[in-house]
Design a protein around this motif. Structure first.
Motif: not given
Lengths: 61, 298
Positions: B169-179, B195-200, B242-245, B250-255
């Motif tokens: 978290f950066d403040g209220p913003g949730l990030y997966v890696d830098n996304i 606690k429960y979340g997972m990022g890929f 809710v899970p999100l993507i 910049d490079d088309g990766r998805i989080g």
């Protein structure tokens, strides 16, 4: 009627910054604001977002 | 009983067996057990009959029989509509919906499989009548092999590299890696998510893939499959969970941000790897003339 992407409520400790629009909940302190935001999130089925100035808004997505 | 009786029975049997072979109930829980299966097998039987009887009709120079095949085509388009409507209605009640693209993909598969049944019956009956039963059996095996190769579409592991990434978290913003994923205001929710979340992170293997994995329908399919296989930590009335993507522009990766009940990284990666690449989402921008004549895409 189903409202989407709409500010359903504003929760703030600095009421003077709000001018009309959505229902506003003025709170004494940050703790109270968090509790009110949590309650409203559950009741309104929206997500509570925090803005940079510490204000909470409930938005339905 | 006449000269066509055995070839027709043979063709119908082969077609129905082909439909049974192509009928799989898997993690998508479709077709459902047992009535959904009955519907599909019954339609398979009808398709097999149509494919089979076309052959003797042609041999008797009764060419109007071809109109029955046209009738069959319109019937099976109806099958596709039926599947689409049913799944769209049911999708409203899913905790993590399939999405329209996935539903359309499933509907196409159901229509397509009926045509494969017609093909299998037609070929096996034709070879039986033209040569003998052994030629018919060989034709049936060939048709089944063809059906198998057409059934196995691509999976995500063929087009992306999947890596586990940290949630932060950066403040209220949730990030997966830098996304950036979303704004979560309440500290209580933030704790639950950590606690429960997972990022890929899904990294496209080439330029074509960027458009495919950026497709909203494909993304929804990933979330749906992951949530079905691993469970989902949410209920109605908790939209913050809710899970999100989201994409890295910049490079088309998805989080990928999911909230699984089974906290097993290896299993989660295995599940995401096996998500089908939806044919409606698949894009090949490098095949366009403009891209081939212009500068090469990386």
């Amino acid at each position: 009627m189903n409202l989407e992407k709409y500010i359903l409520a504003v929760i703030t400790t600095s009421c003077e910054n709000i001018k009309g629009g959505a229902p506003t909940f003025c709170c004494e302190n940050e703790d109270e604001a968090q509790k009110v935001a949590a309650d409203l999130e559950a009741i309104l089925d929206g997500i509570s977002h925090r803005l940079a100035n510490g204000m909470y808004i409930i938005v339905k997505h | 009983m006449n000269e066509y009786t055995y070839p027709v029975i043979f063709g119908i049997t082969i077609g129905t067996l082909a439909r049974l072979y192509m009928l799989k109930t898997d993690y998508r829980q479709y077709p459902t057990y047992p009535h959904g299966k009955v519907i599909n097998v019954a339609l398979g039987f009808i398709a097999a009959s149509l494919g089979t009887v076309a052959v003797p009709s042609f041999m008797e120079e009764n060419f109007t029989a071809v109109t029955f095949l046209a009738l069959a085509a319109s019937q099976f388009r109806e099958v596709r509509n039926m599947e689409r409507n049913t799944l769209s209605e049911l999708d409203q009640y899913e905790l993590v919906p399939r999405g329209k693209t996935y539903i359309e993909g499933i509907a196409i598969v159901f229509e397509g499989r009926n045509y494969l049944v017609i093909f299998a019956s037609f070929i096996s009956t034709l070879l039986y009548l033209a040569f003998n039963i052994w030629a018919g059996i060989l034709g049936a095996i060939g048709a089944l092999l063809l059906a198998k190769s057409l059934m196995s579409g691509k999976q995500l592991k063929h087009i992306v590299n999947i890596k586990k990434a940290e949630l932060s978290f950066d403040g209220p913003g949730l990030y997966v890696d830098n996304i950036y994923i979303m704004n979560i205001g309440l500290p209580e929710r933030q704790k639950e998510i950590l606690k429960y979340g997972m990022g890929f992170i899904l990294e496209p293997k080439d330029f074509n893939v960027r458009a495919t994995i950026g497709h909203l329908g494909q993304r929804q399919a990933i979330l749906h499959d992951a949530s079905v296989s691993l469970g989902v930590f949410r209920d109605s009335g908790t939209p913050a969970l809710v899970p999100l993507i989201k994409r890295d522009l910049d490079d088309g990766r998805i989080g990928v941000f999911i909230l699984p009940q089974v906290q097993d990284v290896a299993k989660a990666i295995a599940v995401i790897e096996r998500v089908p690449v939806l044919e409606n989402a698949f894009r090949l921008p490098t095949e366009s003339d403009a891209n081939q004549k212009g500068s090469e895409l990386d």
